[in-house]
Design a protein around this motif. Structure first.
Motif, PDB file in Angstrom:
ATOM      1  N   LYS A 125       0.826  -1.212   0.000  1.00  0.00           N
ATOM      2  CA  LYS A 125       0.000   0.000   0.000  1.00  0.00           C
ATOM      3  C   LYS A 125       0.854   1.253   0.000  1.00  0.00           C
ATOM      4  N   VAL A 126       1.966   1.202   0.736  1.00  0.00           N
ATOM      5  CA  VAL A 126       2.862   2.361   0.740  1.00  0.00           C
ATOM      6  C   VAL A 126       3.392   2.618  -0.655  1.00  0.00           C
ATOM      7  N   LEU A 127       3.774   1.557  -1.345  1.00  0.00           N
ATOM      8  CA  LEU A 127       4.259   1.725  -2.715  1.00  0.00           C
ATOM      9  C   LEU A 127       3.132   2.100  -3.664  1.00  0.00           C
ATOM     10  N   ALA A 128       1.899   1.627  -3.352  1.00  0.00           N
ATOM     11  CA  ALA A 128       0.770   1.951  -4.233  1.00  0.00           C
ATOM     12  C   ALA A 128       0.377   3.408  -4.141  1.00  0.00           C
ATOM     13  N   TYR A 143       5.866  14.711   2.907  1.00  0.00           N
ATOM     14  CA  TYR A 143       6.680  14.055   3.939  1.00  0.00           C
ATOM     15  C   TYR A 143       5.942  12.780   4.353  1.00  0.00           C
ATOM     16  N   ILE A 144       6.526  11.654   4.055  1.00  0.00           N
ATOM     17  CA  ILE A 144       5.892  10.352   4.330  1.00  0.00           C
ATOM     18  C   ILE A 144       6.597   9.730   5.524  1.00  0.00           C
ATOM     19  N   GLN A 145       5.811   9.425   6.550  1.00  0.00           N
ATOM     20  CA  GLN A 145       6.326   8.717   7.724  1.00  0.00           C
ATOM     21  C   GLN A 145       5.942   7.243   7.614  1.00  0.00           C
ATOM     22  N   ILE A 146       6.961   6.384   7.532  1.00  0.00           N
ATOM     23  CA  ILE A 146       6.743   4.942   7.464  1.00  0.00           C
ATOM     24  C   ILE A 146       6.953   4.371   8.866  1.00  0.00           C
ATOM     25  N   MET A 165       1.145  10.514   5.466  1.00  0.00           N
ATOM     26  CA  MET A 165       1.672  11.441   4.469  1.00  0.00           C
ATOM     27  C   MET A 165       1.195  12.856   4.792  1.00  0.00           C
ATOM     28  N   ARG A 166       2.134  13.794   4.707  1.00  0.00           N
ATOM     29  CA  ARG A 166       1.811  15.212   4.844  1.00  0.00           C
ATOM     30  C   ARG A 166       2.262  15.923   3.568  1.00  0.00           C
ATOM     31  N   THR A 167       1.404  16.783   3.050  1.00  0.00           N
ATOM     32  CA  THR A 167       1.727  17.487   1.804  1.00  0.00           C
ATOM     33  C   THR A 167       1.883  18.981   2.084  1.00  0.00           C
ATOM     34  N   TYR A 168       2.654  19.623   1.196  1.00  0.00           N
ATOM     35  CA  TYR A 168       2.943  21.047   1.374  1.00  0.00           C
ATOM     36  C   TYR A 168       2.810  21.763   0.032  1.00  0.00           C
ATOM     37  N   GLN A 191       3.054   2.047  17.151  1.00  0.00           N
ATOM     38  CA  GLN A 191       4.244   2.364  16.365  1.00  0.00           C
ATOM     39  C   GLN A 191       5.447   2.514  17.283  1.00  0.00           C
ATOM     40  N   HIS A 192       6.499   1.753  16.980  1.00  0.00           N
ATOM     41  CA  HIS A 192       7.716   1.812  17.793  1.00  0.00           C
ATOM     42  C   HIS A 192       8.673   2.883  17.298  1.00  0.00           C
ATOM     43  N   SER A 193       8.792   3.031  16.001  1.00  0.00           N
ATOM     44  CA  SER A 193       9.683   4.038  15.417  1.00  0.00           C
ATOM     45  C   SER A 193       9.224   4.272  13.981  1.00  0.00           C
ATOM     46  N   PHE A 194       9.801   5.308  13.367  1.00  0.00           N
ATOM     47  CA  PHE A 194       9.429   5.592  11.989  1.00  0.00           C
ATOM     48  C   PHE A 194      10.632   6.160  11.248  1.00  0.00           C
ATOM     49  N   ILE A 195      10.526   6.079   9.925  1.00  0.00           N
ATOM     50  CA  ILE A 195      11.490   6.707   9.022  1.00  0.00           C
ATOM     51  C   ILE A 195      10.690   7.629   8.116  1.00  0.00           C
TER      52      ILE A 195
END
Length: 1819
Positions: A195-198, A223-226, A239-242, A430-434
Motif C-alpha cells: 500500500k505504501v508503494l501503491a 513528507y511520508i512517515q513509514i 503522508m503530509r503534503t505542502y 508504532q515503535h519508530s518511523f522513518i
C-alpha cells in the motif's frame, strides 16, 4: 611546506572559465612569492599568463592527483574546493556512468535521464545489511543506513530529498520507500508495504505534471512517515503534503502540461463506465491544452490510468468512490470550457443556459444548474445593514471560475491524501518511523512569484538544519578522536529566516496587507521597502517599485510582488461553495464541509446567553480563513520540529542539463545547483578543519615506502606514522594525531602523494637504468654466443663428415662379420636342435618301456599277493571251522561226562568236605588280593597327595617369584592389573577347593566300592565252598540213585530252564523297550538343549565374534576354529588382518587345539598299551561267556550313561526354569500377563516329571535284572541243600545243579561288572592323575622359561630390563584379557540366547493364548494319555521389527523427535531410516495398512517438527536429510519394482514389501527431502554469507600486494562496528570442511553433497561478483590477483574432496573471468578482442561496469579510457545477454536425488541400547 614548493613546475591548477566554469592548467615554471602572474599551459597546449592580485595574493586552486580523481566520497579529496568537487562529479558521471557520489553525509544524485539497471531486487539484497562506506554510493545505501540506525539506536530517522524540478527527487524518494518495503516486509497480512508503494502512482497522477525541466515534476512537497514495530517491520504510514501548485490547474506555460490525472482520464474516456463523464480527447479542453502538446514521449496515459485505478483499489477506495473522484476531475475540465459572454456595458456577463459544459459540470457534481449559472456571474456583498448582489465583469468571472476550479481540485487533493493516510493507518503501536521528505529545492527563475518565495523560504529552514547537523557531526568526530576542537566559522542563515518569518517580517506584512480591504501588492511592496531597507538580506531593485530582492544562502532572488496578495488570500466566493455543499452527492458535499459550523455550539458554556434582536451578520469566508503564507509557515514549523527529533540523511538531486539529454553534463547548471543545495557548504566546513583522515594501519600500508629501513624495525605502527609525519611535514598544525586516525589539513595528502610518487619515480629510474644495462649485456652476450655457435657448428660439420665416412667403412666390415657369424650360428643351432630332439625321443622311448615293464610286474605281484592271501584265508577259515565244530562236540561230551561225575561226587560227604577246604583257601587268596589292591590304592593316593602338595608348592613358589619380579620392576603396575591378579588368585583358590571336594567325594566312592567288592568276594567264597560241598555229596551218592533221579531232575531242570528263559526274554524285551523309550526322551531333551540360550557347548568350543566397523551389524557366533576361519573368509582378508583381537583369539585357539591333540595322542597310546596287556593277560573263554560279558558290560555302561545324562538334563531344566521364571516375572510385572508364564512353566514341569518317570523305570529295570540274577544264584545254592538235607547259610531250598551253575555264572558276571566299574573308576583316576602331572609339567616348563627369561633379563641394561619387563607383562595381561574377554563373550552370548529364547517362548505363549479356547479340551485329553511338549525350531532374524500400536508415539519420540545425531556416532549411517523401514516391513508383512499409514504420517510430521525446532542447526538438518533420502531409497529398493532391484542380492530380495504399494508416500518423502535440502542450503548460506566479501575481496591473502587509497567520511560511519569482523579464506575453507565432514559422517549421498557445494560455490561467486560490481575500491589489478589466488585455493579444496566436477567448476567461471578481466591489459583494440573472447560468462553490462569501476592504485597505472569501453560495447552489442546487472545469489539450482541402493541387509542391522527401543521385537 611553502608556497613555492606547492606551485612548482608541472603542478596542475584550476582557473576560472566562462564556458566550463573551471579549467585545468599546468605550470610551466616555478612560482616565486611576489610575482604578479603565473605561466600556465592549458590542456589544448596553449600558453596563458594568469594574473595574480598582489593585495589578496589569491593563487589558483590546486588540482588533486589523478589517483584521487573519481573517488566515491568527495571528502576523500586532498584539495577540497569547488573545481575539485565539480571535476570529480563530472568524471564519475561521464566516464564511469556513476550517478551517485557521497559528499560527507550527503548523497549527491545526478539525474541520468536514462533507465539504469541498478534498482532491481538483486541490488536491494546486495545493499541489505552492508555498511554505508563498504559499497558504492547508492540511494539504497542511504536507506539501509537509516534503517540500520533506527534498529540500532532506536531513534527515528529522516531522509531529506531535495533538488530542482527535474533533478529526480520523486524517483529517489520512491526508491527509498521501495527499499524499506522490500527489506522490512509487513508485520501483518494487510500488505502495508504494498500500500505504501501503491500510494506513489496515485500521488504522481494527482500531484505531478510535465514542466520544461522535467516530464514528471512533483508540484507539491510531501513528507511520508513509514511506521515500524519493535521487530522493525512496516505497520503503517502517514503522508503530509505542502504547497500544492493550484495555479497549474487553470494555467500552464508553453511546453508544459496540467496534472497527469486529467490526461489519463481523457485517454480512458472511451471506456463504458466513463461514458457519463462526457469527455473527449485532451485537446478539446481549455484547462489541459494551454501548453501545446498534450502527450509525453514514451508515456502511455491510458496504461498509467489503469495503474492509478489499481492503486486506488489496493488502498481500499471503492469503485463508487473512484467514479465520484473521476466525476469531480471531469467537472473541472468541463468548468474550464464554460463559455462566458460579456455584456455590452462591460460590467456584467452571462452564461448561456444551453451551455453543454456547464450542464455536464452541474450534472457531474450534483448541483442546481440555475444557481451555478447565476453565481458564476454574480457575487454577494454583505455590509453591516444590507446585503447586495452585484454583477461581475468578464475578467472577474473568469478569475472566480478559475478560483473555483483550483479550490475544487485542492479539496479533492486533500481528500485523496486523507484517504491514503486512512488506508495506511494501523491500530498497532508504532515503535519508530522513518520519514522521507520529498520537497522542492531552491528555485530561481526570470519571474519569481509567491510559490518560489515559499519554496526558497522552506529551503532556508532546511539549510539551517543541515548546517547545524554537519557542524554537530564534525564536533562529535573531533571529540571522539580527542582532537583539540577549534570553532569553525560556517554560514548561518538565521538573519535571512528572521527577515521572512520574524515579527513584522515579510510574511507578517503580507498577512497584514491581506486584511486591509483595499490592500494592493504595491502598498505591500512599499511597506517592505520602508521596513527592511537596512537589512543586509533585503534589497530593492533599481528599476522597479513592485519587486524586491532577498539574499538567500544560495543566491540573490528577485521576486515580483504582483499577485502575492491574491495567492496568499486564496479567495473563493462563498456562494459558489454553498452550492457545492448542497450537492446531492455525499462525496462532493463532504469535500467543502470544513467542520467549523459545529464549533460555536460546542464552545457554548452553561451561562445564559443574550441574543441580539437583529440576526447576526454572517461573517465572510475570507475573514476567518487563514492565509496561505500562515498555513505554510505553521506546517513548515511542524516539519522542522519533526526533523529535529530524528536523525537526518540527506540526498541532493542534481539536474545535469536542461535539455534532458542522457549522460550530458552542463558545468554551469551543476555548479549553480551545488551552491544551492549545500554541498559546497559541506565541503567548506570540512575543509576548514582536517578534512583528510587516515587510520594508522591504512596510512602505514600506503606510505611505508617513505619510511626508513631502520624505522621499520619498530613494531608499533602508530609510532612509525608519527615519526614519518614529523620528518616529512614540518608544520605541526598541518596534521593531528587522533586516537585511531591521523587528521590532515587540506592539501597534505596530495603532498604525501607527491612524495610517494617521487620515491616511486626515482626507484623506477633506477630499475629502468639497471634493466637497460642488463639488456645491452644480454644482447652482447647473445651475439658472442651466436658467433661461437656458428664456428662450432662449421667445425663440427667438417668433423662429422669425416667421422661419417670412417663410421660407414667400419660399419660395412662389422655388418659382414655379423652376417657371416649369424649364418654359421643358425646352421649350428639347427643341427643342435635336431640332435637334441632325436635324443629326447629316443631316451623317452626306452624309459617308457622300462616303466611299463616294471608296472606290469608290480601289478602281477599285487594280484599274486591278493590271490595267495585269499586262498590262505579260505583254507584257514575252513580248517578253523572244522576244528571249532570238533572242539564243540568234544567239549560238549566232556562237559556232560564231567557233569555226571560232579553230580555223583556231589552226593558224597567227603567231597563236600574237600570242597569246603578248597573254598577256604580261595577265600584267603581273595582276601589277600583285596589287601594288595588296598595297598596299591593307598600308594596311588599317597602319590596323588604328594603330587598335589608338590604342585601347590611350585604354584606358591611361582607366585612368590612373580611377586618378587613385580617388585623388582618398581611396582609401577597399574591398580587395575593388581586387581586382576588378585581376582585370578581368588579363582585359583576356589578351583583348588573344588578340586579338593571332588577328591574327597572320589575317595568316599572308592571306599564304598571297595567295601562292596569285599562283600561280593566274601559271598563268592561262600558260594564256592557250597559248590565244593555239593560236588562231594554228589560223588558220594550212589550211581543208582543218580540214574533214577537223573531223568526226573533233567526234565524238571529243562522245564524250569525254559520258564526262566522265557521270563528272561520278556525282561530283555521290556528292557529294550524302556531303553528305546529312554533314547527318545534323550533326543527330546537334546532338542530342548539346542534351543537358543540353553544349548550346552563342548568344552573345547569357543565363541569368537569379529568386530566390525559398525557395532549395529550383528556378527555370527562361532563355536570352533573352522567357523572362525570361515567367518574370516566371509568378512575378508583385509578386515581379518586389521582385527587384532580375532587374530590373537585364533592364535590362542590353535595352541589349545595343539595341546588337545597331544593329550589325545598320549591317551590313545596308553589305551593301546592297556589293550595289548589285556589281550596277553586274558585266557580264551567260551563264546557264550564273552557274549554275555559284553552284553552285561554294554548294558551297565549304557545305564550309567543314561543316569549321567539324566542328571545333566535335570540341571539344565532347573536352570531353564529359573531363567524363564526371572524373565517372566519381569515381563509380567511390565505387561501384566502372568498366565503365559504359568503355561510355559507347566510345560517345563511336565517335561521334568516325564524324565523322572523314565529314570524310575530305568532303576526298576536295573533292580529287576539284579534280583533275577540273585534269584538264579539263590536257586542254585539251595538245590544241594534240599537234596542233601543240609543247612545252608543263605537258603534252605533245594537247588538244582544246573540252577546252581547258572547262579554261579550270574555271580561271576556280576563280579565282572563290578570289576569293570572299578577299572573304569581307576582309569578315570589315572587320567586325572595324568592330567595333574601334565599340569605340573606345564608349570615346570613355564617356570623354566621364566627362569631363563629372568637370566637373560639380568644380562641386559636397566633400561632394557624395564622395557623387556613391560613387554612381558603386557603379553601376559593381553593373554589374560583375551581369556577374560572370551569368557565375557561366552556369557554375553548365553545371555543373548536366553533373551532370544525367552522372546520365542513369549511368542509361543501368545500364540497358545490365541488358540487356547479352541484347543483346551484336546490338550487335556492329550495330557491324560501322554505328557508331550511341542518344540519350535529356532529361526533366524528376518529383518522385521514388531511393535504395538500404543508404542508408536514412543517410537517416534525416541527415534525422531528426541534423537540427537551425536548419540549415533560410530553406528551405521542412516540407522533411523533402516529401523523405520523394518517397522514398515513388518506392518506390510501382517497386512496392516492402517499401521503403515499411521507410522509414515507420524514419521513425516515428526521430521517436520524437528526441522522446525532446529531450523538453524546444520548438523540436525543434514542428519534428517540423509535419513529421509535413505528411507526413500529403501522404499524404492524393496518396493518389488524390477527397475530398483537390479543391484539387490538374493537375501535383499527376500526383504521386499509384499502387500502395499507406497508410491505416493515415496513422492511425499521426495517432497520432504527437497524441503530439507532447501533448509540445509539456507542454513549453510546464512553461515557462509557474512564471510564471503571479507574473505574473497578484502582480506590480503597475498601480503603487501594491495594498496590503500584515501577514504572519505563514510569509512567512519556509525554503522561500522567497533570490533574487527573480518574473515580470511581459511575461515570459509574451515566452514566448508565442517559441512563436508558432517554430511559424509551422516551418510549423505555423494551426489547430494556435490549439489550442496555446487549451490554454495554459486552463492560465493554471486555474492563476490555482486560486491565487485558495486564497489569501486575493489576493482583494481591487485584485487584481481588476490581474487585469482583465492579461487585457486577453493579449486584445490574441491579437488582434495573429489568435488571438482564440471558443473561445480562452471559456477565459479564468472568470478574467474572477472578476476582475469581486472588483470588484463586494457588499451589497444587487440586487448578489447581478447577481453571479448575471454569473458564469455560475463554479460556486457557486467564487463562495462567492471571497466568503469576499474581504479588504479597508483599514478603509474592508467585509467580505462572511455574510447576503450565504447570499443568493448561495440564488439559485444551482438550478444543477447540478460538485462540484469547482478547475479541472483538467492537462485537455487533444482536438486536431484538419484537412486542409491544400500548394500546392507535388514537382518544385519543391530539396534544400540542408547536408542531405548526395547519394545521393538525382532521377528
Amino acid at each position: 611546506m611553502s608556497v613555492s614548493e606547492l606551485y612548482s613546475q608541472y603542478t596542475r591548477v584550476w582557473i576560472p572559465d566562462p564556458d566550463e566554469v573551471w579549467r585545468s592548467a599546468e605550470l610551466t615554471k616555478d612560482y616565486k612569492e611576489g610575482e604578479k602572474s603565473l605561466q600556465l599551459r592549458l590542456e589544448d597546449e596553449t600558453i596563458r599568463e594568469y594574473p595574480i592580485d598582489v593585495q589578496s595574493n589569491q593563487l589558483p586552486f590546486l588540482r588533486n592527483p589523478d589517483i584521487l580523481v573519481g573517488e566515491n566520497d568527495l571528502t576523500a579529496l586532498s584539495y577540497l574546493h569547488e573545481p575539485a568537487v565539480l571535476h570529480n562529479l563530472k568524471v564519475r558521471f561521464l566516464e564511469s556512468n556513476h550517478i551517485y557520489t557521497y559528499c560527507g553525509i550527503v548523497l549527491v544524485a545526478i539525474n541520468p535521464y536514462e533507465q539504469l539497471p541498478i534498482y532491481g531486487q538483486d541490488v536491494i539484497y546486495a545493499y541489505s545489511g552492508q555498511n554505508m562506506g563498504d559499497m558504492d554510493p547508492h540511494i539504497f545505501a542511504v536507506a539501509e543506513e537509516a534503517y540500520k540506525q533506527m534498529a540500532r539506536d532506536e531513534k527515528n530517522q529522516s531522509i531529506i530529498v531535495s533538488g530542482e524540478s527535474g533533478a529526480g527527487k520523486t524517483v529517489s524518494a520512491k526508491y527509498a520507500m521501495r527499499y524499506f518495503a522490500t527489506v522490512s516486509g509487513s508485520a501483518s497480512d494487510t500488505n502495508i508495504e504494498e500500500k505504501v508503494l501503491a500510494s506513489s502512482p496515485i500521488m504522481e497522477a494527482i500531484g505531478n505534471a510535465k514542466t520544461t525541466r522535467n516530464d514528471n515534476s512533483s508540484r507539491f512537497g510531501k513528507y511520508i512517515q513509514i511506521g515500524f514495530d519493535k521487530r522493525y517491520r512496516i505497520i503503517g504510514a502517514n503522508m503530509r503534503t505542502y504547497l500544492l501548485e493550484k495555479s497549474r490547474v487553470v494555467f500552464q506555460a508553453d511546453d508544459e502540461r496540467n496534472y497527469h490525472i486529467f490526461y489519463q482520464l481523457c485517454a480512458a474516456a472511451s471506456l463504458p463506465e466513463f461514458k457519463e463523464l462526457a469527455l473527449t480527447c485532451a485537446e478539446d479542453f481549455f484547462y489541459v491544452s494551454q501548453g501545446g502538446d498534450t502527450s509525453i514521449e514514451g508515456v502511455d496515459d491510458a496504461e498509467d490510468f489503469e495503474k492509478t485505478r489499481q492503486a486506488f483499489t489496493l488502498l481500499g477506495v471503492r469503485e463508487s468512490h473512484q467514479i465520484n473522484i473521476f466525476k469531480i476531475i471531469a467537472s473541472i475540465l468541463h468548468l474550464g470550457n464554460v463559455e462566458i459572454q460579456a455584456e455590452r456595458d462591460g460590467e456584467s456577463c452571462s452564461i448561456s443556459p444551453k451551455d453543454e459544459h456547464l450542464s455536464n459540470f452541474c450534472q457531474l457534481l450534483g448541483v442546481e444548474h440555475s444557481q451555478m449559472e447565476h453565481w458564476l456571474c454574480h457575487r454577494k456583498l454583505v455590509t453591516t445593514s444590507e446585503t447586495y448582489v452585484k454583477t461581475m465583469s468578464l475578467q472577474q468571472v473568469v478569475n472566480a471560475r478559475n478560483a473555483l476550479a483550483k479550490h475544487i481540485y485542492a479539496q479533492l487533493f486533500g481528500w485523496i491524501v486523507g484517504h491514503i493516510n486512512k488506508a495506511l493507518h494501523t491500530s498497532l503501536k508504532q515503535h519508530s518511523f522513518i520519514g522521507v521528505l520529498d520537497i522542492y529545492g531552491f528555485e530561481t527563475f526570470d519571474v519569481n512569484s509567491f510559490e518560489q518565495f515559499c519554496i526558497n523560504y522552506a529551503n532556508e529552514k532546511l539549510q539551517q538544519q543541515f548546517n547545524l547537523h554537519v557542524f554537530k557531526l564534525e564536533q562529535e568526530e573531533y571529540m571522539k578522536e580527542q582532537i583539540p576542537w577549534t570553532l569553525i566559522d560556517f554560514y548561518d542563515n538565521q538573519p535571512c529566516i528572521d527577515l521572512i518569518e520574524a515579527k513584522l517580517g515579510i510574511l507578517d506584512l503580507l498577512d497584514e496587507e491581506c486584511k486591509v480591504p483595499k490592500g494592493t501588492d504595491q502598498n505591500w511592496a512599499q511597506k517592505l521597502y520602508d521596513r527592511h531597507s537596512g537589512n543586509q538580506h533585503f534589497q530593492k531593485p533599481r528599476m522597479s517599485n513592485t519587486a524586491f530582492i532577498v539574499v538567500h544562502f544560495a543566491d540573490k532572488v528577485e521576486y515580483l510582488s504582483d499577485s502575492f496578495l491574491e495567492k496568499n488570500r486564496d479567495t473563493v466566493y462563498e456562494e459558489q461553495i454553498n452550492i457545492l455543499k448542497a450537492s446531492k452527492f455525499p462525496l462532493v458535499a463532504d469535500l467543502f464541509h470544513d467542520g467549523k459550523d459545529s464549533a460555536p455550539a460546542a464552545a457554548t458554556s452553561s451561562k445564559i446567553s443574550v441574543r441580539s434582536a437583529k440576526p447576526p451578520l454572517k461573517a465572510s469566508n475570507k475573514e476567518h480563513k487563514k492565509t496561505v503564507g500562515h498555513q505554510f509557515r505553521t506546517s513548515l514549523q511542524l516539519l522542522m520540529e519533526t526533523l529535529n527529533t530524528t536523525t537526518p540523511h540527506y540526498v541532493r538531486c542534481i539536474k545535469p542539463n536542461d535539455e534532458k539529454l542522457p549522460f550530458c553534463f552542463d558545468p554551469k547548471r551543476a555548479v549553480q545547483q551545488l551552491r544551492a543545495c549545500g554541498v559546497l557548504e559541506t565541503i567548506r566546513i570540512s575543509a576548514a578543519g582536517y578534512p583528510s583522515r587516515w587510520a594508522y594501519h591504512d596510512f602505514y600500508n600506503r606510505y611505508r615506502v617513505l619510511v626508513k629501513k631502520k624505522e621499520l624495525a619498530n613494531t608499533d605502527k602508530k609510532a612509525i606514522c608519527k615519526s614519518v609525519l614529523e620528518s616529512l611535514i614540518k608544520d605541526p598544525d598541518k596534521f593531528q594525531f587522533g586516537r585511531t586516525k591521523i587528521f590532515f589539513r587540506a592539501g597534505q595528502v596530495a603532498y604525501l602523494e607527491k612524495l610517494r610518487a617521487d620515491k616511486f619515480r626515482a626507484a623506477t629510474i633506477m630499475i629502468q637504468k639497471t634493466v637497460r644495462g642488463w639488456l645491452q649485456k644480454v644482447k652482447y652476450r647473445r651475439l658472442k654466443a651466436a658467433t661461437l655457435t656458428l664456428q662450432r657448428y662449421c667445425r663440427g660439420h667438417l668433423a662429422r663428415r669425416l667421422a661419417e665416412h670412417l663410421r660407414r667403412t667400419r660399419a660395412a666390415v662389422v655388418l659382414q662379420k655379423q652376417y657371416r657369424m649369424r649364418r654359421a650360428r643358425q646352421a649350428y643351432r639347427r643341427v643342435h636342435r635336431a640332435t637334441v630332439v632325436i635324443q629326447a625321443f629316443t631316451r623317452g622311448m626306452f624309459v617308457r618301456r622300462i616303466y611299463h615293464q616294471v608296472l606290469r610286474e608290480h601289478k602281477a605281484t599285487i594280484i599274486q599277493k591278493h590271490v595267495r592271501s585269499w586262498m590262505a584265508r579260505r583254507s584257514f577259515q575252513r580248517l578253523r571251522g572244522a576244528a571249532i565244530v570238533i572242539q564243540c562236540g568234544f567239549r560238549r561230551l566232556k562237559a556232560k561226562q564231567e557233569l555226571k561225575a560232579l553230580k555223583i561226587e556231589a552226593r558224597s560227604a567227603e567231597h563236600l568236605k574237600r570242597l569246603n577246604v578248597g573254598m577256604e583257601n580261595k577265600v584267603v587268596q581273595l582276601q589277600r588280593k583285596i589287601d594288595d589292591q588296598n595297598k596299591e590304592f593307598k600308594m596311588l593316593s599317597e602319590q596323588l597327595s604328594a603330587i598335589t602338595s608338590t604342585h601347590a608348592t611350585e604354584v606358591e613358589k611361582l607366585k612368590g617369584e612373580l611377586a618378587c619380579y613385580q617388585q623388582s620392576q618398581g611396582g609401577d603396575s597399574s591398580p587395575q592389573l593388581q586387581e586382576e591378579v588378585e581376582s585370578l588368585r581368588t579363582e585359583l583358590q576356589r578351583a583348588h577347593s573344588e578340586r579338593k571336594v571332588l577328591e574327597d567325594a572320589h575317595t568316599r566312592e572308592k571306599d564304598e566300592l571297595r567295601k562292596r567288592v569285599a562283600d561280593l568276594e566274601q559271598e563268592n567264597a561262600l558260594l564256592k565252598d557250597e559248590k565244593e560241598q555239593l560236588n562231594n555229596q554228589i560223588l558220594c551218592q550212589s550211581k543208582d540213585e543218580f540214574a533214577q533221579n537223573s531223568v526226573k531232575e533233567n526234565l524238571l531242570m529243562k522245564k524250569e530252564l525254559e520258564e526262566e528263559r522265557s521270563r528272561y526274554q520278556n525282561l530283555v524285551k521290556e528292557y529294550s523297550r524302556l531303553e528305546q523309550r529312554y533314547d527318545n526322551l534323550r533326543d527330546e531333551m537334546t532338542i530342548i538343549k539346542q534351543t537358543p540360550g540353553h544349548r550346552r557347548n563342548p568344552s573345547n568350543q569357543s565363541s569368537l565374534e569379529s568386530d566390525s566397523n559398525y557395532p549395529s551389524i550383528s556378527t555370527s557366533e562361532v563355536g570352533d576354529t573352522e567357523d572362525a576361519l570361515q567367518q574370516v573368509e566371509e568378512i575378508g582378508l583385509e578386515k581379518a588382518a586389521m582385527d587384532l583381537t580375532v587374530f590373537l583369539k585364533l592364535q590362542k585357539r590353535v595352541r589349545e587345539l595343539e595341546q588337545e591333540r597331544k593329550k589325545l595322542q598320549v591317551q590313545l597310546e596308553k589305551k593301546e598299551q592297556q589293550d595289548s596287556k589285556k589281550i596277553q593277560a586274558e585266557q580264551p573263554t567260551s563264546d557264550l561267556d564273552l557274549d554275555q560279558d559284553a552284553d552285561l558290560a554294554y548294558n551297565s555302561l549304557k545305564r550309567q550313561e543314561l543316569e549321567s545324562e539324566n542328571k545333566k538334563l535335570k540341571n539344565e531344566l532347573n536352570e531353564l526354569r529359573k531363567a524363564v521364571a526371572d524373565q517372566a516375572s519381569e515381563h509380567s510385572a511390565a505387561d501384566g500377563t502372568p498366565d503365559t508364564y504359568c503355561l510355559l512353566l507347566n510345560q517345563l514341569k511336565l517335561a521334568h516329571e516325564e524324565l523322572e518317570v523314565r529314570k524310575e523305570e530305568v532303576l526298576i529295570l536295573r533292580t529287576q535284572i539284579v534280583s533275577a540274577d540273585q534269584r538264579r544264584l539263590a536257586g542254585k545254592g539251595s538245590e544241594p541243600n534240599i537234596n542233601a538235607r543240609t543247612s545252608w547259610p543263605n537258603s534252605e531250598k533245594h537247588v538244582d545243579q544246573e540252577d546252581a551253575i547258572e547262579a554261579y555264572h550270574g555271580v561271576c558276571q556280576t563280579n565282572r561288572l563290578l570289576e569293570a566299574q572299578l577299572q573304569a573308576q581307576s582309569r578315570e583316576h589315572e587320567e586325572e592323575v595324568d592330567g595333574l602331572k601334565a599340569q605340573v609339567e606345564a608349570l615346570k616348563e613355564e617356570m623354566d622359561r621364566q627362569q631363563q627369561t629372568f637370566c637373560q633379563t639380568l644380562l641386559l641394561s636397566p633400561e632394557a630390563q624395564v622395557e623387556f619387563g613391560i613387554q612381558q607383562e603386557m603379553s601376559r595381561l593381553t593373554n589374560e584379557n583375551l581369556d577374560l574377554k572370551e569368557l565375557v563373550e561366552k556369557l554375553e552370548k548365553n545371555e543373548r540366547k536366553l533373551k532370544k529364547q525367552l522372546k520365542i517362548y513369549m511368542k509361543k505363549v501368545q500364540d497358545l493364548e490365541a488358540a487356547q479356547a479352541l484347543a483346551q479340551s484336546e490338550r487335556r485329553r492329550h495330557e491324560l494319555n501322554r505328557q508331550v511338549t511341542v518344540q519350535r525350531k529356532e529361526k533366524d532374524f528376518q529383518g522385521m521389527l514388531e511393535y504395538h500400536k500404543e508404542d508408536e508415539a514412543l517410537l517416534i519420540r525416541n527415534l525422531v523427535t528426541d534423537l540427537k545425531p551425536q548419540a549415533l556416532a560410530g553406528t551405521v549411517p542412516c540407522l533411523p531410516a533402516y529401523i523405520l523401514y523394518m517397522c514398515i516391513r513388518h506392518a506390510d508383512y501382517v497386512n496392516d495398512d492402517l499401521k503403515v499409514h499411521s507410522l509414515l504420517t507420524s514419521t513425516i510430521n515428526g521430521i517436520k517438527k524437528v526441522l522446525k525446532k532446529h531450523n538453524d542447526d546444520f548438523e540436525m538438518t543434514s542428519f534428517w536429510l540423509s535419513n529421509t533420502c535413505r528411507l526413500l531409497h529403501c522404499l524404492k529398493q524393496y518396493s518389488g519394482d524390477e527397475g530398483f532391484m537390479t543391484q539387490n542380492t538374493a537375501k535383499q530380495n527376500e526383504h521386499c514389501l509384499k502387500n502395499f504399494d507406497l508410491t505416493e508416500y515415496r513422492q511425499v518423502l521426495s517432497d520432504l527431502s527437497i524441503q530439507i535440502y532447501q533448509q540445509l542450503i539456507k542454513i549453510s548460506e546464512g553461515l557462509l554469507q557474512p564471510m564471503i566479501v571479507s574473505a574473497m575481496l578484502e582480506n590480503e591473502s597475498i601480503q603487501g600486494l594491495s594498496g590503500v587509497k584515501p577514504t572519505g567520511y563514510r569509512k567512519r560511519t556509525s554503522s561500522l562496528a567497533d570490533g574487527d569482523n573480518s574473515y580470511c579464506l581459511e575461515a570459509i575453507i574451515r566452514q566448508m570442511n565442517s559441512f563436508h565432514t558432517v554430511m559424509c559422517d551422516q551418510g549423505l549421498d555423494p551426489e547430494i553433497i556435490r549439489q550442496v557445494f555446487k549451490q554454495l560455490f554459486y552463492m560465493i561467486t554471486a555474492v563476490t561478483l555482486n560486491n565487485l560490481l558495486l564497489r569501486k575500491d575493489v576493482c583494481s589489478w591487485s584485487t584481481g590477483m588476490q581474487l585469482r589466488y583465492n579461487i585457486s585455493q577453493l579449486e584445490e579444496w574441491l579437488r582434495g574432496r573429489n568435488l571438482h566436477q564440471r558443473e561445480v567448476a562452471e559456477t565459479m567461471e564468472p568470478l574467474i573471468q572477472a578476476a582475469q578481466l581486472l588483470q588484463l591489459k586494457k588499451k589497444s583494440p587487440e586487448d578489447a578482442e581478447a577481453i571479448c573472447s575471454l569473458c564469455t560468462a560475463l554479460s556486457t553490462q557486467q564487463i562495462v561496469k567492471i571497466l568503469n569501476l576499474y581504479t588504479p592504485l597508483n599514478e603509474f597505472e592508467e585509467r580505462v579510457t572511455v574510447a576503450f569501453i565504447r570499443t568493448i560495447q561495440a564488439q559485444l552489442q551482438e550478444r543477447n545477454d540478460p538485462q540484469h546487472l547482478l547475479l541472483d545469489f538467492k537462485h537455487t539450482f533444482p536438486v536431484l536425488f538419484p537412486f542409491n541402493p544400500s548394500s546392507l541387509t535388514m537382518d544385519s542391522i543391530h539396534i544400540p541400547a542408547c536408542l531405548n527401543l526395547e519394545f521393538l521385537n525382532e521377528v
